[in-house]
Design an enzyme around this catalytic site. Sequence first.
Site, PDB file in Angstrom:
ATOM      1  N   GLU A  76       0.842  -0.966  -0.052  1.00  0.00           N
ATOM      2  CA  GLU A  76       0.144   0.108   0.106  1.00  0.00           C
ATOM      3  C   GLU A  76       0.801   1.432   0.029  1.00  0.00           C
ATOM      4  OE1 GLU A  76      -3.750  -1.323   2.742  1.00  0.00           O
ATOM      5  OE2 GLU A  76      -2.507  -0.168   3.730  1.00  0.00           O
ATOM      6  N   ARG A  83     -14.588  -8.582  15.657  1.00  0.00           N
ATOM      7  CA  ARG A  83     -14.790  -8.943  17.268  1.00  0.00           C
ATOM      8  C   ARG A  83     -15.063  -7.848  17.871  1.00  0.00           C
ATOM      9  NH1 ARG A  83     -10.250  -6.996  19.471  1.00  0.00           N
ATOM     10  NH2 ARG A  83      -8.275  -7.136  18.160  1.00  0.00           N
TER      11      ARG A  83
END
Length: 302
Positions: free
Chosen positions: A178, A270
């Site tokens: 990236e 989560r």
Amino acid sequence: EMGIETVAVYSKADKDALHTQLADEAICIGETKASESYLNMESIISATIATGADAIHPGFGFLSENSKFARLCEQCNIIFIGPKSDVMYNLGNKSVARKTMIEANVPVIPGSEEQIYDSKTGKKIADQVGYPVIIKAALGGGGKGMRVSRSKEDFEFNFNTAQRESANAFGDDTMYIEKFIENPRHVEIQIMADGHGNVVALGERDCSVQRNHQKLIEESPSPAITEKIRKSMNHDAILAAKAVGYTNAGTIEFILDPKGIYYFMEMNTRIQVEHGVTEMVTGTDLIIEQIRVAMGMELSFT
């Protein structure tokens, strides 16, 4: 609080830990070493079956983002309090997640579309994206398997180092590349989604204060964003969650550059340690919502 009976699992070292005393029942699942207790899937499933429990809340460490464990729960007809295993698997692989977000029109950092296995391919992409670039492990986390390359000259060395680290830490040498954002802010949006198509964004937590890629301080609201950016970020977080058919609690992490342009970084599948910051600001109880959603109920808020 919800009137649901609870079973606490513990390793031998945690016999007298607070959670074992608060639960209705406590069951030992193995030795002190995490690999022999809290990471032992068979042991946890056996404890669930032995006590007749309907569901497992995985907490925020150990197996909480392990799609294999979520799948095992599904196969054993145990409710996993979190997203579906295939959704977790797709979001856990950062290059797959990236591709999904591009298709959903969520802004992502310029970088590789495909998975990369060698420095030669990586270098081509780095040349296209423009230096500096960050080389990352596709299955990474916690700052491992990550290296910044500032020029063609140091690319190969950094790629090979990151790849070796990734193989050692995660047993996988898949990498992606990236554009490296200089002096960024790190802003994440808490989302909650039920099985009835409702997805709600609960605003942001700013976790820019970090050391070695580990968060130290979380604050909400973020001092770095305007009302316009906040609205847009919440909208994109909902878009991201809907694009993958997400259910239960999750966090969309964005990186914000000094000009106020933000990009999707990853999604935590989560509840996070820092979820309490959002609870204080919004007056919600996210754990209760997680359990409600897992029971097939709708979110209690809109």
